[in-house]
Design a protein around this motif. Sequence first.
Motif, mmCIF file in Angstrom:
data_model
loop_
_atom_site.group_PDB
_atom_site.id
_atom_site.type_symbol
_atom_site.label_atom_id
_atom_site.label_comp_id
_atom_site.label_asym_id
_atom_site.label_seq_id
_atom_site.Cartn_x
_atom_site.Cartn_y
_atom_site.Cartn_z
ATOM 1 N N GLY B 273 15.172 45.319 31.141
ATOM 2 C CA GLY B 273 14.225 46.387 31.440
ATOM 3 C C GLY B 273 14.500 47.649 30.641
ATOM 4 N N GLU B 274 15.487 47.601 29.792
ATOM 5 C CA GLU B 274 15.873 48.772 29.000
ATOM 6 C C GLU B 274 14.827 49.044 27.907
ATOM 7 O OE1 GLU B 274 19.346 49.858 25.786
ATOM 8 O OE2 GLU B 274 19.462 47.969 26.898
ATOM 9 N N VAL B 275 14.521 50.328 27.696
ATOM 10 C CA VAL B 275 13.546 50.681 26.660
ATOM 11 C C VAL B 275 14.193 50.516 25.287
ATOM 12 C CG1 VAL B 275 12.062 52.496 25.737
ATOM 13 C CG2 VAL B 275 12.407 52.310 28.208
ATOM 14 N N LEU B 276 13.485 49.858 24.374
ATOM 15 C CA LEU B 276 14.025 49.597 23.048
ATOM 16 C C LEU B 276 13.419 50.566 22.033
ATOM 17 C CD1 LEU B 276 13.829 45.683 23.128
ATOM 18 C CD2 LEU B 276 15.811 47.143 23.622
ATOM 19 N N PRO B 277 14.164 50.877 20.975
ATOM 20 C CA PRO B 277 13.649 51.818 19.968
ATOM 21 C C PRO B 277 12.483 51.229 19.172
ATOM 22 C CG PRO B 277 15.777 50.930 19.289
ATOM 23 C CD PRO B 277 15.537 50.443 20.678
ATOM 24 N N GLU B 278 11.727 52.128 18.543
ATOM 25 C CA GLU B 278 10.587 51.719 17.727
ATOM 26 C C GLU B 278 11.012 50.657 16.719
ATOM 27 O OE1 GLU B 278 8.773 54.872 15.349
ATOM 28 O OE2 GLU B 278 8.031 53.288 14.028
ATOM 29 N N GLY B 279 10.152 49.637 16.568
ATOM 30 C CA GLY B 279 10.462 48.582 15.607
ATOM 31 C C GLY B 279 11.168 47.392 16.238
ATOM 32 N N SER B 280 11.616 47.538 17.487
ATOM 33 C CA SER B 280 12.293 46.411 18.141
ATOM 34 C C SER B 280 11.259 45.471 18.731
ATOM 35 C CB SER B 280 13.180 46.889 19.286
ATOM 36 O OG SER B 280 13.973 47.970 18.903
ATOM 37 N N LYS B 281 11.652 44.208 18.803
ATOM 38 C CA LYS B 281 10.785 43.208 19.409
ATOM 39 C C LYS B 281 11.120 43.112 20.885
ATOM 40 C CE LYS B 281 10.096 38.248 18.881
ATOM 41 N NZ LYS B 281 10.410 37.118 18.001
ATOM 42 N N GLY B 282 10.128 43.182 21.723
ATOM 43 C CA GLY B 282 10.365 43.090 23.157
ATOM 44 C C GLY B 282 9.060 43.033 23.918
ATOM 45 N N GLU B 283 9.153 43.240 25.215
ATOM 46 C CA GLU B 283 7.960 43.143 26.051
ATOM 47 C C GLU B 283 7.200 44.471 26.064
ATOM 48 O OE1 GLU B 283 8.689 41.622 30.011
ATOM 49 O OE2 GLU B 283 6.748 42.356 30.717
ATOM 50 N N LEU B 284 5.912 44.356 25.931
ATOM 51 C CA LEU B 284 5.046 45.526 25.900
ATOM 52 C C LEU B 284 4.764 45.999 27.328
ATOM 53 C CD1 LEU B 284 3.277 47.232 23.947
ATOM 54 C CD2 LEU B 284 1.539 45.456 24.146
ATOM 55 N N VAL B 285 4.920 47.310 27.530
ATOM 56 C CA VAL B 285 4.701 47.898 28.856
ATOM 57 C C VAL B 285 3.688 49.041 28.694
ATOM 58 C CG1 VAL B 285 5.799 49.205 30.728
ATOM 59 C CG2 VAL B 285 7.027 47.308 29.632
ATOM 60 N N PHE B 286 2.693 49.084 29.562
ATOM 61 C CA PHE B 286 1.685 50.142 29.455
ATOM 62 C C PHE B 286 1.651 51.043 30.679
ATOM 63 C CE2 PHE B 286 -0.473 47.535 26.170
ATOM 64 C CZ PHE B 286 -0.585 48.529 25.208
ATOM 65 N N THR B 287 1.444 52.310 30.425
ATOM 66 C CA THR B 287 1.204 53.280 31.480
ATOM 67 C C THR B 287 -0.172 53.901 31.241
ATOM 68 O OG1 THR B 287 3.535 53.767 31.791
ATOM 69 C CG2 THR B 287 1.977 55.492 32.441
ATOM 70 N N SER B 288 -1.026 53.784 32.245
ATOM 71 C CA SER B 288 -2.356 54.395 32.136
ATOM 72 C C SER B 288 -2.220 55.890 32.321
ATOM 73 C CB SER B 288 -3.279 53.873 33.238
ATOM 74 O OG SER B 288 -3.722 52.605 32.920
ATOM 75 N N LEU B 289 -2.634 56.681 31.330
ATOM 76 C CA LEU B 289 -2.493 58.128 31.432
ATOM 77 C C LEU B 289 -3.725 58.778 32.050
ATOM 78 C CD1 LEU B 289 -0.898 58.863 27.928
ATOM 79 C CD2 LEU B 289 0.268 58.717 30.134
ATOM 80 N N THR B 290 -4.846 58.070 31.994
ATOM 81 C CA THR B 290 -6.092 58.722 32.408
ATOM 82 C C THR B 290 -6.882 57.980 33.476
ATOM 83 O OG1 THR B 290 -7.101 57.639 30.517
ATOM 84 C CG2 THR B 290 -6.492 59.947 30.239
ATOM 85 N N LYS B 291 -6.509 56.737 33.770
ATOM 86 C CA LYS B 291 -7.321 55.997 34.740
ATOM 87 C C LYS B 291 -7.228 56.625 36.116
ATOM 88 C CE LYS B 291 -8.729 51.903 35.022
ATOM 89 N NZ LYS B 291 -8.836 50.463 35.271
ATOM 90 N N GLU B 292 -8.363 56.688 36.786
ATOM 91 C CA GLU B 292 -8.407 57.310 38.109
ATOM 92 C C GLU B 292 -8.252 56.301 39.235
ATOM 93 O OE1 GLU B 292 -11.441 61.007 37.107
ATOM 94 O OE2 GLU B 292 -12.254 59.192 38.013
#
Lengths: 143, 435
Positions: B273-292
Amino acid sequence: MLIKQISIFVENKPGRLSAVTKLLSDNGIDIRALSVADTKDFGILRLIVNNPTKACEVLKEADCTVSLTNVIAIGIHDKPGGLSAAMDCLYSANISVEYMYAFISKSEDQAYVILRVENNDKAVEALKENDFTILKAEEVYDM
Amino acid sequence: MANYWNKEIECMSREDMKKLQDERLVAQVKHVYENVPYYKNLMDEKGVTPDDIKSTDDLHKLPFLTKADLREAYPYGLLAKPLSECVRIQSTSGTTGKRVVAFYTQHDVDLWEDCCARAITAVGGTNEDVCQVAYGYGLFTGGPGLNGGSHKVGCLTLPMSSGNTERQIQFMTDLGATILCCTPSYAAYIGETLKEMGISPDDLKLKAGIFGAEPWTEEMRREIEKSLGIKAYDIYGLTETSGPGVAFECEAQTGMHINEDHFFAEIIDPDTGEVLPEGSKGELVFTSLTKEAFPLLRYRTRDICVLTREKCSCGRTLVKMCKPMGRSDDMLIIRGVNVFPSQIETVLIEQGYAPNYLIEVDRRNNTDTLDINVELTEEQFSDTVKGIQEKEYELAQAIKTILGINPKVHLVSPKSIARSEGKAVRVVDKRKLHD
């Protein structure tokens, strides 16, 4: 000199042969000779018919995988040793047979053998030299 | 010449974008914490409060959401707005279990359609275009999303939905469709049908296609581009975040720009679950910034991916994601080896086969078996058994080189593998690993 044989890819599933033969029947295609090569998963149905071009068209329309192959048809005496002589002739000329199948004529003491060999020209030459009857395409189609 | 729908956002400087994302995230976390008890509990359990989230740098402190959470909270547990403010639902196909139902306010629908408008504009779409939407309409997000985007751009929209391929082709030719939107497997099928009908790509006005909702390969892209005479562009999205348009491809065709003003992307190590630096291969995680209505924070997509901020020739500064390299729920573990169907598909196309195949995995005598049914093509058919078996052997060897395990390849009749008008079924796993 060469005969057009139709080869059809037939998966080993119930009803495939029935579907193919029904299609030919519905289109008035007459089968002269046939053989089936079979494996665990699929078979190849090889047919000599009265109108190979039309047969090929209707089969393709029905999404069958079809190819036309040039084969040789020879006439042999329908008696012991008839086929052996032909094989001996090809062996002497160093020609391998990929596969073959035979059928007999409605009259006389003739039998016919369909031969698929590596080199058709060489085989025809060798067979002719030894006085085997090579059938013309029309002779077979109109038989 | 690049085409932008919203140049200010799409080409925004990194600093301005981060500022926008930070502001939006802080507000969003507060909104979710106050309105979604399910997520509030997760935050409380982790000892995080909205005050701890001051910018996107603090995002890693928040708990993840997974598909399992969505199932548990089904149907209303993650809703953040009263139903009186919601105007729409969309839903997943439910192939991997219980359906996911996502809710939209009118504002959510507008923003979603805006994202799709960016995608259509990026492939050259303008109000001069005729956009044929052959994604399924209804619960599936594909049809409604692109339909809305197409309206925004002002294209003449053909709301075909999927299926009825001959009718698709009739409208395509009669009305001179210039942009086609559908799943890549359906695009390939339309291409195949055109060929059968004797229609050349030159007879069509099509110039671009927007294809997504299922994994596809570069090889498949080339096939589709050839058979339809177009440029084929990828689009990415998931019902959980909105639908198509989360990310879209530009003229460079080298990955998809994420609409990061709305969707904040992270790559994590799927195990820790650790966040990986840019360019690393891993699982994509999304956070909705605007959805109500349905604002998911740190939603784990299961897509394996790489993000890059390398400068794009199109001028957009939006972060780019590569084509997902497979989904962890598509991924098969066969004899201990990770296998993605896309790897097999790549080999098939390289070897001259059509990308119509069915992978069957089973377990016999405690050993996994991998059987791949592939459609025979006319060119590859010979009249001898030996000839066909040699083809099967060659293909099995080529696949073995890539996967490291030996498959059994079966050539089957053309058209005998069911075509899909939506998402293609490529894998049948018959193993009973859990009783």
